[in-house]
Design a protein around this motif. Sequence first.
Motif, mmCIF file in Angstrom:
data_model
loop_
_atom_site.group_PDB
_atom_site.id
_atom_site.type_symbol
_atom_site.label_atom_id
_atom_site.label_comp_id
_atom_site.label_asym_id
_atom_site.label_seq_id
_atom_site.Cartn_x
_atom_site.Cartn_y
_atom_site.Cartn_z
ATOM 1 N N GLY A 103 0.818 -1.214 0.000
ATOM 2 C CA GLY A 103 0.000 0.000 0.000
ATOM 3 C C GLY A 103 0.849 1.260 0.000
ATOM 4 N N ALA A 104 1.918 1.257 0.799
ATOM 5 C CA ALA A 104 2.814 2.417 0.839
ATOM 6 C C ALA A 104 3.508 2.612 -0.508
ATOM 7 C CB ALA A 104 3.843 2.252 1.955
ATOM 8 N N GLY A 105 3.921 1.520 -1.138
ATOM 9 C CA GLY A 105 4.548 1.621 -2.452
ATOM 10 C C GLY A 105 3.600 2.172 -3.501
ATOM 11 N N LEU A 106 2.356 1.717 -3.484
ATOM 12 C CA LEU A 106 1.364 2.237 -4.423
ATOM 13 C C LEU A 106 1.056 3.705 -4.172
ATOM 14 C CD1 LEU A 106 -1.100 -0.772 -4.704
ATOM 15 C CD2 LEU A 106 0.632 -0.029 -6.341
ATOM 16 N N LEU A 107 1.040 4.106 -2.901
ATOM 17 C CA LEU A 107 0.819 5.514 -2.576
ATOM 18 C C LEU A 107 1.956 6.390 -3.104
ATOM 19 C CD1 LEU A 107 -0.967 7.570 -1.050
ATOM 20 C CD2 LEU A 107 0.489 7.169 0.936
ATOM 21 N N VAL A 108 3.187 5.932 -2.989
ATOM 22 C CA VAL A 108 4.327 6.693 -3.511
ATOM 23 C C VAL A 108 4.246 6.787 -5.034
ATOM 24 C CG1 VAL A 108 6.841 6.716 -3.730
ATOM 25 C CG2 VAL A 108 5.800 6.169 -1.546
ATOM 26 N N ILE A 109 3.832 5.709 -5.703
ATOM 27 C CA ILE A 109 3.673 5.744 -7.162
ATOM 28 C C ILE A 109 2.588 6.740 -7.556
ATOM 29 C CG2 ILE A 109 2.878 4.399 -9.158
ATOM 30 C CD1 ILE A 109 4.320 1.990 -7.901
ATOM 31 N N LEU A 110 1.466 6.749 -6.842
ATOM 32 C CA LEU A 110 0.398 7.711 -7.131
ATOM 33 C C LEU A 110 0.866 9.147 -6.921
ATOM 34 C CD1 LEU A 110 -2.724 5.903 -5.640
ATOM 35 C CD2 LEU A 110 -2.123 6.233 -8.046
ATOM 36 N N CYS A 111 1.677 9.379 -5.892
ATOM 37 C CA CYS A 111 2.227 10.726 -5.658
ATOM 38 C C CYS A 111 3.140 11.143 -6.808
ATOM 39 C CB CYS A 111 2.980 10.773 -4.335
ATOM 40 S SG CYS A 111 1.917 10.724 -2.895
ATOM 41 N N ALA A 112 3.951 10.231 -7.312
ATOM 42 C CA ALA A 112 4.840 10.545 -8.436
ATOM 43 C C ALA A 112 4.036 10.883 -9.692
ATOM 44 C CB ALA A 112 5.787 9.383 -8.703
ATOM 45 N N LEU A 113 2.987 10.124 -9.941
ATOM 46 C CA LEU A 113 2.148 10.394 -11.112
ATOM 47 C C LEU A 113 1.423 11.727 -10.978
ATOM 48 C CD1 LEU A 113 0.698 6.849 -11.823
ATOM 49 C CD2 LEU A 113 2.499 8.063 -13.061
ATOM 50 N N ARG A 114 0.942 12.027 -9.791
ATOM 51 C CA ARG A 114 0.258 13.307 -9.578
ATOM 52 C C ARG A 114 1.228 14.469 -9.736
ATOM 53 N NH1 ARG A 114 -4.778 15.516 -9.947
ATOM 54 N NH2 ARG A 114 -4.798 17.390 -8.708
ATOM 55 N N LEU A 115 2.459 14.284 -9.270
ATOM 56 C CA LEU A 115 3.477 15.319 -9.407
ATOM 57 C C LEU A 115 3.748 15.625 -10.881
ATOM 58 C CD1 LEU A 115 5.508 17.097 -7.868
ATOM 59 C CD2 LEU A 115 7.140 15.242 -8.094
ATOM 60 N N LEU A 116 3.692 14.617 -11.729
ATOM 61 C CA LEU A 116 3.897 14.845 -13.155
ATOM 62 C C LEU A 116 2.708 15.536 -13.819
ATOM 63 C CD1 LEU A 116 5.660 11.531 -14.184
ATOM 64 C CD2 LEU A 116 6.664 13.816 -14.034
#
Length: 186
Positions: free
Chosen positions: A74-87
Amino acid sequence: MPLPFLTADRVFDEAADDRALPHDDPDRWRRPYRPGPWRVAAAALLLLLASYVLFAAVIIAFTGKPSSATGFFGAGLLVILCALRLLRVGVWVSGRGLRRVAFLRTTTVPWEQVVAVRTAQQPVRWFGLPRTVQGQALTLVRRGRTAEGPVPLLTTHDADFLARPEAFDRAADTVEAWAEEHRLDV
């Protein structure tokens, strides 16, 4: 091997007709510039962190603690979602209006509410931090919101345009042209 993201600026420069953006569907939301190197580097670092977290989740899952592994997944998926939102952060335009995407909030302004979109020399925030420096900002003036003043959309010192004044000028000119084209239709 062609890399289309490297030719994005040339596509905007070589637009043969009078449209502000070189695409056929004016109702599709488009960002009229590429994400800057600072934003891409931050997203890449977040994705690197996510790969370590997901790898740790796999190791924990093989050791026999599924509840801990689920937390790490879950933490890994949250970090991936944050990276995508940042882009996705930036200014987006379409035939319906102008959209300002921030990390936690998205604001859409229909062209009917836009009074002006113009470039101004003013103090701007450096990387969005409280510290301000002198720079240029593309500002939006909305109808009925005169008490707030102009809202900065793009600045020369944000993650997309720091040390890239030509890219800022090109993006600001494109957004201004898009605004002029659609405000006249209203």
